[in-house]
Write an enzyme that holds these catalytic residues in place. Structure first.
Site, mmCIF file in Angstrom:
data_model
loop_
_atom_site.group_PDB
_atom_site.id
_atom_site.type_symbol
_atom_site.label_atom_id
_atom_site.label_comp_id
_atom_site.label_asym_id
_atom_site.label_seq_id
_atom_site.Cartn_x
_atom_site.Cartn_y
_atom_site.Cartn_z
ATOM 1 N N CYS A 60 0.796 -1.227 0.000
ATOM 2 C CA CYS A 60 0.000 0.000 0.000
ATOM 3 C C CYS A 60 0.827 1.275 0.000
ATOM 4 O O CYS A 60 0.264 2.368 -0.041
ATOM 5 C CB CYS A 60 -0.953 -0.010 1.185
ATOM 6 N N HIS B 82 -2.925 7.658 6.669
ATOM 7 C CA HIS B 82 -3.118 6.436 5.880
ATOM 8 C C HIS B 82 -4.461 5.829 6.271
ATOM 9 O O HIS B 82 -5.250 5.447 5.410
ATOM 10 C CB HIS B 82 -1.968 5.469 6.135
ATOM 11 N N HIS C 73 -9.919 1.606 0.315
ATOM 12 C CA HIS C 73 -8.463 1.457 0.273
ATOM 13 C C HIS C 73 -8.072 1.009 -1.131
ATOM 14 O O HIS C 73 -8.316 -0.129 -1.520
ATOM 15 C CB HIS C 73 -8.016 0.434 1.307
#
Length: 399
Positions: free
Chosen positions: A170, A295, A329
Protein backbone atom coordinates in the site's frame (compact mmCIF):
# COMPACT_ATOMS: atom_id res chain seq x y z
CA UNK A 1 18.58 8.21 12.49
CA UNK A 2 19.33 11.56 10.86
CA UNK A 3 17.92 14.62 12.59
CA UNK A 4 15.89 17.26 10.79
CA UNK A 5 18.91 19.55 10.43
CA UNK A 6 21.06 16.75 8.97
CA UNK A 7 18.79 15.90 6.05
CA UNK A 8 19.89 17.15 2.62
CA UNK A 9 17.48 19.78 1.25
CA UNK A 10 15.19 18.85 -1.62
CA UNK A 11 14.72 20.96 -4.69
CA UNK A 12 11.05 21.89 -4.71
CA UNK A 13 9.94 19.96 -7.77
CA UNK A 14 6.87 21.20 -9.60
CA UNK A 15 3.68 19.16 -9.81
CA UNK A 16 2.55 20.33 -13.23
CA UNK A 17 -0.36 17.94 -13.57
CA UNK A 18 -2.40 15.54 -11.50
CA UNK A 19 -5.58 13.49 -11.80
CA UNK A 20 -7.50 10.81 -9.93
CA UNK A 21 -10.32 8.40 -10.71
CA UNK A 22 -12.10 6.66 -7.81
CA UNK A 23 -15.49 5.35 -6.83
CA UNK A 24 -16.73 8.90 -6.09
CA UNK A 25 -15.97 10.12 -9.59
CA UNK A 26 -13.42 11.29 -12.11
CA UNK A 27 -11.33 14.39 -11.68
CA UNK A 28 -11.07 17.32 -9.33
CA UNK A 29 -14.67 18.56 -9.25
CA UNK A 30 -16.11 15.19 -8.24
CA UNK A 31 -13.56 14.68 -5.47
CA UNK A 32 -13.83 18.22 -4.10
CA UNK A 33 -17.60 17.81 -3.96
CA UNK A 34 -17.26 14.47 -2.13
CA UNK A 35 -14.77 15.88 0.37
CA UNK A 36 -16.86 18.98 0.99
CA UNK A 37 -20.08 17.05 1.60
CA UNK A 38 -18.61 13.99 3.28
CA UNK A 39 -20.03 11.79 0.55
CA UNK A 40 -18.83 8.20 0.38
CA UNK A 41 -18.58 6.18 -2.81
CA UNK A 42 -18.59 2.83 -1.00
CA UNK A 43 -21.37 0.41 -1.96
CA UNK A 44 -22.43 -3.08 -0.96
CA UNK A 45 -20.22 -5.51 -2.85
CA UNK A 46 -21.52 -6.60 -6.24
CA UNK A 47 -18.19 -7.72 -7.67
CA UNK A 48 -18.60 -11.03 -9.55
CA UNK A 49 -17.41 -14.08 -7.63
CA UNK A 50 -17.43 -12.57 -4.13
CA UNK A 51 -19.52 -14.69 -1.76
CA UNK A 52 -19.08 -12.82 1.53
CA UNK A 53 -20.67 -9.53 2.63
CA UNK A 54 -18.51 -6.42 2.40
CA UNK A 55 -18.43 -2.91 0.98
CA UNK A 56 -16.23 -1.83 -1.92
CA UNK A 57 -15.18 1.31 -3.75
CA UNK A 58 -16.05 0.31 -7.32
CA UNK A 59 -15.54 2.74 -10.20
CA UNK A 60 -18.83 2.71 -12.05
CA UNK A 61 -19.02 2.21 -15.80
CA UNK A 62 -15.35 1.44 -16.25
CA UNK A 63 -16.23 -1.74 -18.16
CA UNK A 64 -18.16 0.23 -20.78
CA UNK A 65 -15.74 3.06 -21.51
CA UNK A 66 -13.90 3.14 -24.82
CA UNK A 67 -10.50 1.47 -24.86
CA UNK A 68 -7.94 2.38 -27.55
CA UNK A 69 -8.02 -0.26 -30.26
CA UNK A 70 -4.30 -0.04 -30.97
CA UNK A 71 -3.64 -1.05 -27.35
CA UNK A 72 -6.17 -3.91 -27.28
CA UNK A 73 -3.58 -6.48 -26.18
CA UNK A 74 -3.32 -4.65 -22.83
CA UNK A 75 -7.05 -4.41 -22.14
CA UNK A 76 -8.01 -5.26 -18.55
CA UNK A 77 -9.65 -3.54 -15.61
CA UNK A 78 -6.43 -1.89 -14.43
CA UNK A 79 -5.53 -0.41 -17.82
CA UNK A 80 -9.12 0.75 -18.24
CA UNK A 81 -8.76 2.69 -15.00
CA UNK A 82 -5.49 4.13 -16.28
CA UNK A 83 -7.07 5.28 -19.57
CA UNK A 84 -10.01 6.80 -17.72
CA UNK A 85 -7.61 8.87 -15.62
CA UNK A 86 -5.40 9.86 -18.54
CA UNK A 87 -8.38 11.16 -20.50
CA UNK A 88 -9.91 13.04 -17.57
CA UNK A 89 -9.45 16.82 -17.54
CA UNK A 90 -6.96 16.61 -20.41
CA UNK A 91 -4.26 15.01 -18.28
CA UNK A 92 -2.73 13.13 -21.23
CA UNK A 93 -2.25 16.50 -22.96
CA UNK A 94 -0.15 17.68 -20.01
CA UNK A 95 2.04 14.62 -20.42
CA UNK A 96 2.32 15.31 -24.15
CA UNK A 97 3.35 18.88 -23.39
CA UNK A 98 6.08 17.65 -21.04
CA UNK A 99 7.36 15.30 -23.74
CA UNK A 100 7.41 18.22 -26.16
CA UNK A 101 9.35 20.38 -23.67
CA UNK A 102 11.96 17.86 -22.62
CA UNK A 103 11.99 15.15 -25.29
CA UNK A 104 10.57 11.66 -24.94
CA UNK A 105 13.85 10.19 -23.65
CA UNK A 106 14.08 12.74 -20.84
CA UNK A 107 10.61 11.91 -19.50
CA UNK A 108 10.50 8.99 -17.08
CA UNK A 109 7.71 6.75 -15.83
CA UNK A 110 7.37 5.17 -12.38
CA UNK A 111 4.10 3.49 -11.45
CA UNK A 112 3.00 1.71 -8.28
CA UNK A 113 0.61 -1.24 -8.19
CA UNK A 114 -0.24 -4.22 -6.03
CA UNK A 115 -2.06 -6.46 -8.47
CA UNK A 116 -1.57 -5.03 -11.97
CA UNK A 117 -3.94 -6.87 -14.36
CA UNK A 118 -4.46 -10.05 -12.31
CA UNK A 119 -8.24 -9.65 -12.66
CA UNK A 120 -7.82 -10.66 -16.32
CA UNK A 121 -6.19 -13.95 -15.32
CA UNK A 122 -8.91 -14.60 -12.75
CA UNK A 123 -11.55 -14.30 -15.48
CA UNK A 124 -9.56 -16.53 -17.81
CA UNK A 125 -9.35 -19.29 -15.20
CA UNK A 126 -13.02 -18.88 -14.28
CA UNK A 127 -14.00 -19.52 -17.91
CA UNK A 128 -11.40 -22.22 -18.60
CA UNK A 129 -12.72 -25.73 -19.21
CA UNK A 130 -9.75 -27.36 -17.50
CA UNK A 131 -8.48 -28.80 -20.78
CA UNK A 132 -6.40 -27.25 -23.51
CA UNK A 133 -4.72 -23.85 -23.60
CA UNK A 134 -5.90 -20.74 -21.80
CA UNK A 135 -7.79 -18.04 -23.64
CA UNK A 136 -5.37 -16.63 -26.27
CA UNK A 137 -6.51 -13.12 -25.27
CA UNK A 138 -4.53 -13.57 -22.06
CA UNK A 139 -0.83 -12.69 -22.01
CA UNK A 140 1.42 -12.65 -18.96
CA UNK A 141 3.38 -9.68 -20.33
CA UNK A 142 0.27 -7.64 -21.07
CA UNK A 143 -1.75 -8.43 -17.95
CA UNK A 144 -0.38 -10.30 -14.95
CA UNK A 145 3.18 -9.01 -15.10
CA UNK A 146 3.49 -6.26 -12.49
CA UNK A 147 5.14 -4.09 -15.13
CA UNK A 148 2.19 -4.46 -17.54
CA UNK A 149 0.45 -1.20 -16.61
CA UNK A 150 3.73 0.70 -16.83
CA UNK A 151 4.50 -0.81 -20.23
CA UNK A 152 1.02 0.11 -21.40
CA UNK A 153 1.45 3.73 -20.29
CA UNK A 154 4.85 4.03 -21.97
CA UNK A 155 3.48 2.79 -25.28
CA UNK A 156 0.21 4.72 -25.06
CA UNK A 157 1.87 8.04 -24.21
CA UNK A 158 5.13 7.69 -26.12
CA UNK A 159 7.40 7.93 -23.07
CA UNK A 160 10.89 6.61 -23.85
CA UNK A 161 12.82 7.55 -20.71
CA UNK A 162 13.55 5.40 -17.66
CA UNK A 163 10.51 3.35 -16.72
CA UNK A 164 9.83 0.83 -13.99
CA UNK A 165 7.22 -0.41 -11.54
CA UNK A 166 7.14 -0.25 -7.74
CA UNK A 167 5.19 -2.89 -5.81
CA UNK A 168 5.53 -2.44 -2.06
CA UNK A 169 1.91 -3.09 -1.10
CA UNK A 170 0.00 0.00 0.00
CA UNK A 171 3.00 2.35 -0.12
CA UNK A 172 3.66 1.56 -3.81
CA UNK A 173 2.35 4.73 -5.46
CA UNK A 174 3.85 7.04 -2.83
CA UNK A 175 7.21 5.37 -3.33
CA UNK A 176 6.76 5.75 -7.10
CA UNK A 177 6.41 9.49 -6.55
CA UNK A 178 9.54 9.51 -4.41
CA UNK A 179 11.47 7.55 -7.03
CA UNK A 180 10.33 10.01 -9.68
CA UNK A 181 11.71 12.88 -7.61
CA UNK A 182 15.00 11.06 -7.19
CA UNK A 183 15.32 10.45 -10.94
CA UNK A 184 15.01 14.20 -11.50
CA UNK A 185 17.40 15.05 -8.66
CA UNK A 186 19.99 12.65 -10.13
CA UNK A 187 19.74 14.34 -13.53
CA UNK A 188 18.44 11.21 -15.22
CA UNK A 189 15.10 12.79 -16.15
CA UNK A 190 13.64 16.27 -16.49
CA UNK A 191 10.06 15.10 -15.95
CA UNK A 192 8.54 11.91 -14.59
CA UNK A 193 4.99 10.60 -14.79
CA UNK A 194 4.36 8.94 -11.44
CA UNK A 195 1.35 7.46 -9.71
CA UNK A 196 -0.48 4.22 -9.17
CA UNK A 197 -3.21 1.96 -10.49
CA UNK A 198 -5.02 -0.89 -8.76
CA UNK A 199 -8.30 -2.53 -9.67
CA UNK A 200 -10.76 -4.62 -7.73
CA UNK A 201 -10.01 -8.30 -8.08
CA UNK A 202 -10.71 -11.56 -6.27
CA UNK A 203 -7.07 -11.87 -5.25
CA UNK A 204 -7.32 -8.73 -3.11
CA UNK A 205 -10.84 -9.27 -1.83
CA UNK A 206 -10.38 -12.88 -0.78
CA UNK A 207 -6.81 -12.25 0.38
CA UNK A 208 -7.81 -9.56 2.86
CA UNK A 209 -10.85 -11.59 3.87
CA UNK A 210 -8.56 -14.52 4.71
CA UNK A 211 -6.62 -12.15 6.98
CA UNK A 212 -9.90 -11.19 8.68
CA UNK A 213 -9.32 -7.54 7.76
CA UNK A 214 -12.43 -6.82 5.66
CA UNK A 215 -15.27 -4.96 7.35
CA UNK A 216 -18.86 -6.11 6.88
CA UNK A 217 -19.90 -2.45 6.87
CA UNK A 218 -18.45 0.69 5.27
CA UNK A 219 -15.06 1.16 6.92
CA UNK A 220 -14.77 3.51 9.92
CA UNK A 221 -11.21 4.83 10.24
CA UNK A 222 -10.15 5.60 13.85
CA UNK A 223 -13.64 4.83 15.14
CA UNK A 224 -14.06 2.88 18.39
CA UNK A 225 -16.14 0.33 16.42
CA UNK A 226 -13.79 -0.03 13.47
CA UNK A 227 -13.39 -3.63 12.39
CA UNK A 228 -11.55 -3.58 9.08
CA UNK A 229 -11.07 -1.98 5.72
CA UNK A 230 -13.16 -1.54 2.59
CA UNK A 231 -11.24 -2.27 -0.59
CA UNK A 232 -11.51 0.20 -3.44
CA UNK A 233 -9.98 0.72 -6.84
CA UNK A 234 -8.63 3.70 -8.71
CA UNK A 235 -5.90 5.44 -10.62
CA UNK A 236 -3.94 8.49 -9.59
CA UNK A 237 -1.22 10.21 -11.63
CA UNK A 238 1.14 13.04 -10.76
CA UNK A 239 3.42 14.71 -13.30
CA UNK A 240 6.66 15.93 -11.73
CA UNK A 241 8.93 18.36 -13.56
CA UNK A 242 12.25 19.99 -12.83
CA UNK A 243 10.61 23.40 -13.21
CA UNK A 244 7.17 24.77 -13.89
CA UNK A 245 4.03 26.15 -12.30
CA UNK A 246 1.92 24.30 -9.78
CA UNK A 247 2.09 22.83 -6.28
CA UNK A 248 5.41 21.52 -5.02
CA UNK A 249 6.76 18.27 -3.67
CA UNK A 250 8.60 19.77 -0.71
CA UNK A 251 9.97 16.63 0.89
CA UNK A 252 9.71 12.88 1.29
CA UNK A 253 10.77 10.10 3.63
CA UNK A 254 10.72 6.32 3.45
CA UNK A 255 11.66 3.63 5.96
CA UNK A 256 11.24 -0.10 6.57
CA UNK A 257 10.08 -1.54 9.89
CA UNK A 258 11.30 -5.10 9.19
CA UNK A 259 9.12 -6.26 12.10
CA UNK A 260 6.17 -8.18 10.63
CA UNK A 261 4.67 -9.05 7.26
CA UNK A 262 1.28 -7.63 8.24
CA UNK A 263 1.35 -5.81 11.60
CA UNK A 264 3.17 -2.53 12.32
CA UNK A 265 4.95 -1.91 15.63
CA UNK A 266 2.38 -0.41 18.04
CA UNK A 267 4.25 2.87 18.47
CA UNK A 268 4.82 3.26 14.72
CA UNK A 269 8.57 3.87 14.99
CA UNK A 270 9.13 3.40 11.24
CA UNK A 271 6.27 5.75 10.40
CA UNK A 272 7.73 8.33 12.78
CA UNK A 273 11.11 8.08 11.06
CA UNK A 274 9.55 8.49 7.60
CA UNK A 275 7.71 11.65 8.66
CA UNK A 276 10.82 13.09 10.30
CA UNK A 277 12.85 12.41 7.16
CA UNK A 278 10.20 14.05 4.97
CA UNK A 279 10.11 17.15 7.17
CA UNK A 280 13.89 17.31 7.18
CA UNK A 281 14.10 17.24 3.41
CA UNK A 282 11.46 19.97 3.28
CA UNK A 283 13.42 22.03 5.84
CA UNK A 284 10.22 22.37 7.86
CA UNK A 285 9.46 21.99 11.54
CA UNK A 286 6.37 19.99 12.55
CA UNK A 287 4.66 23.23 13.66
CA UNK A 288 4.70 24.45 10.06
CA UNK A 289 2.48 21.59 8.85
CA UNK A 290 -1.20 22.52 8.67
CA UNK A 291 -2.76 19.14 7.80
CA UNK A 292 -1.87 15.45 8.00
CA UNK A 293 -3.49 13.13 5.47
CA UNK A 294 -3.54 9.88 7.42
CA UNK A 295 -3.12 6.44 5.88
CA UNK A 296 -6.06 5.43 8.09
CA UNK A 297 -7.03 1.93 6.94
CA UNK A 298 -9.65 1.38 9.70
CA UNK A 299 -7.96 -1.80 10.90
CA UNK A 300 -7.33 -2.09 14.63
CA UNK A 301 -3.53 -2.32 14.56
CA UNK A 302 -2.80 0.11 11.73
CA UNK A 303 -4.87 2.96 13.14
CA UNK A 304 -3.34 2.36 16.57
CA UNK A 305 0.22 2.53 15.27
CA UNK A 306 -0.37 5.52 13.00
CA UNK A 307 -2.12 7.51 15.71
CA UNK A 308 0.84 6.96 18.06
CA UNK A 309 3.33 7.92 15.35
CA UNK A 310 1.52 11.09 14.24
CA UNK A 311 0.90 12.23 17.83
CA UNK A 312 4.61 11.83 18.60
CA UNK A 313 5.64 14.06 15.66
CA UNK A 314 2.75 16.53 15.88
CA UNK A 315 1.86 16.78 19.59
CA UNK A 316 0.12 20.12 19.05
CA UNK A 317 -2.44 18.35 16.86
CA UNK A 318 -2.85 19.89 13.39
CA UNK A 319 -6.05 18.78 11.62
CA UNK A 320 -5.81 15.23 10.27
CA UNK A 321 -8.11 12.88 8.39
CA UNK A 322 -8.32 9.57 6.56
CA UNK A 323 -9.88 9.50 3.09
CA UNK A 324 -10.57 5.76 2.99
CA UNK A 325 -14.11 6.00 4.33
CA UNK A 326 -14.86 7.98 1.17
CA UNK A 327 -13.02 6.02 -1.54
CA UNK A 328 -12.00 2.75 0.13
CA UNK A 329 -8.46 1.46 0.27
CA UNK A 330 -7.09 1.59 -3.27
CA UNK A 331 -4.08 -0.50 -2.18
CA UNK A 332 -1.05 0.07 -4.41
CA UNK A 333 -2.62 3.21 -5.90
CA UNK A 334 -3.50 4.79 -2.54
CA UNK A 335 -0.37 6.90 -2.08
CA UNK A 336 -0.88 8.76 -5.36
CA UNK A 337 -4.68 8.84 -5.39
CA UNK A 338 -4.82 10.32 -1.91
CA UNK A 339 -1.99 12.78 -2.59
CA UNK A 340 -4.00 14.09 -5.56
CA UNK A 341 -7.11 14.44 -3.39
CA UNK A 342 -5.08 16.20 -0.71
CA UNK A 343 -3.84 18.74 -3.26
CA UNK A 344 -7.39 19.19 -4.54
CA UNK A 345 -8.50 19.99 -0.99
CA UNK A 346 -5.63 22.40 -0.42
CA UNK A 347 -6.31 24.36 -3.60
CA UNK A 348 -10.06 24.41 -2.91
CA UNK A 349 -9.81 25.69 0.65
CA UNK A 350 -11.11 22.49 2.24
CA UNK A 351 -9.92 20.77 5.40
CA UNK A 352 -11.17 17.21 4.80
CA UNK A 353 -13.01 15.17 7.40
CA UNK A 354 -13.00 11.41 7.97
CA UNK A 355 -16.04 9.78 6.41
CA UNK A 356 -17.29 6.90 8.55
CA UNK A 357 -15.85 8.26 11.80
CA UNK A 358 -18.50 9.11 14.39
CA UNK A 359 -17.18 7.83 17.75
CA UNK A 360 -13.40 8.32 17.95
CA UNK A 361 -11.57 5.55 19.76
CA UNK A 362 -10.48 6.97 23.14
CA UNK A 363 -7.58 4.51 23.19
CA UNK A 364 -5.95 6.25 20.22
CA UNK A 365 -3.43 9.06 20.58
CA UNK A 366 -5.16 11.47 18.21
CA UNK A 367 -8.66 12.42 17.11
CA UNK A 368 -8.95 13.04 13.36
CA UNK A 369 -11.43 15.52 11.96
CA UNK A 370 -14.92 14.09 11.60
CA UNK A 371 -16.53 16.78 9.43
CA UNK A 372 -14.96 18.70 6.57
CA UNK A 373 -14.65 22.47 6.94
CA UNK A 374 -13.40 25.49 5.07
CA UNK A 375 -9.82 26.44 5.81
CA UNK A 376 -6.42 27.21 4.35
CA UNK A 377 -3.79 24.49 4.06
CA UNK A 378 -0.46 25.54 2.56
CA UNK A 379 1.65 22.58 3.65
CA UNK A 380 0.49 19.03 4.29
CA UNK A 381 1.97 15.64 5.12
CA UNK A 382 0.59 12.61 3.26
CA UNK A 383 1.23 9.16 4.72
CA UNK A 384 1.15 5.77 2.98
CA UNK A 385 2.15 2.63 4.83
CA UNK A 386 2.26 -0.91 3.46
CA UNK A 387 2.49 -4.54 4.50
CA UNK A 388 5.98 -5.68 5.32
CA UNK A 389 6.73 -2.42 7.14
CA UNK A 390 7.10 -0.20 4.06
CA UNK A 391 6.55 3.41 5.17
CA UNK A 392 6.35 6.52 2.98
CA UNK A 393 5.61 10.12 3.85
CA UNK A 394 5.29 13.09 1.50
CA UNK A 395 5.28 16.81 2.21
CA UNK A 396 3.19 18.78 -0.29
CA UNK A 397 2.96 22.54 -0.57
CA UNK A 398 1.20 25.19 -2.61
CA UNK A 399 3.44 27.49 -4.62
Amino acid sequence: MATLSQMPPLEQLAITGRVAVTCVGRGREAHVDAMSSGRSGLTACDFPGVDFPCWIGRVGGIEDELFPGRMAAYENRATRLAVSALETEGFSCRVAAAISRWGSRRVGLVIGTSTSGVEKLENVYRNWSGNGPLDPAYSLRHHNDHHAVTSFLAEYLGIEGIGYTVSTACSSAAKALIDGAQLIRLGLCDAVLTGGVDSLCLTSLFGFEALELVSREPCRPFDARRDGLSIGEGAGFILLEREGDGPRLLGYGETSDAVSMSTPPPEGEGAQAAMREALGRASLDPEEIEFVKLHGTATKSNDLAESAAVASIFPFGPPSASLKGMIGHTLGAAGAVEAVLCLDAMESGIVPGTVGLSAPDPALALVPRIQSASGEIRRAVCNAFGFGGSNSSLVLGLS
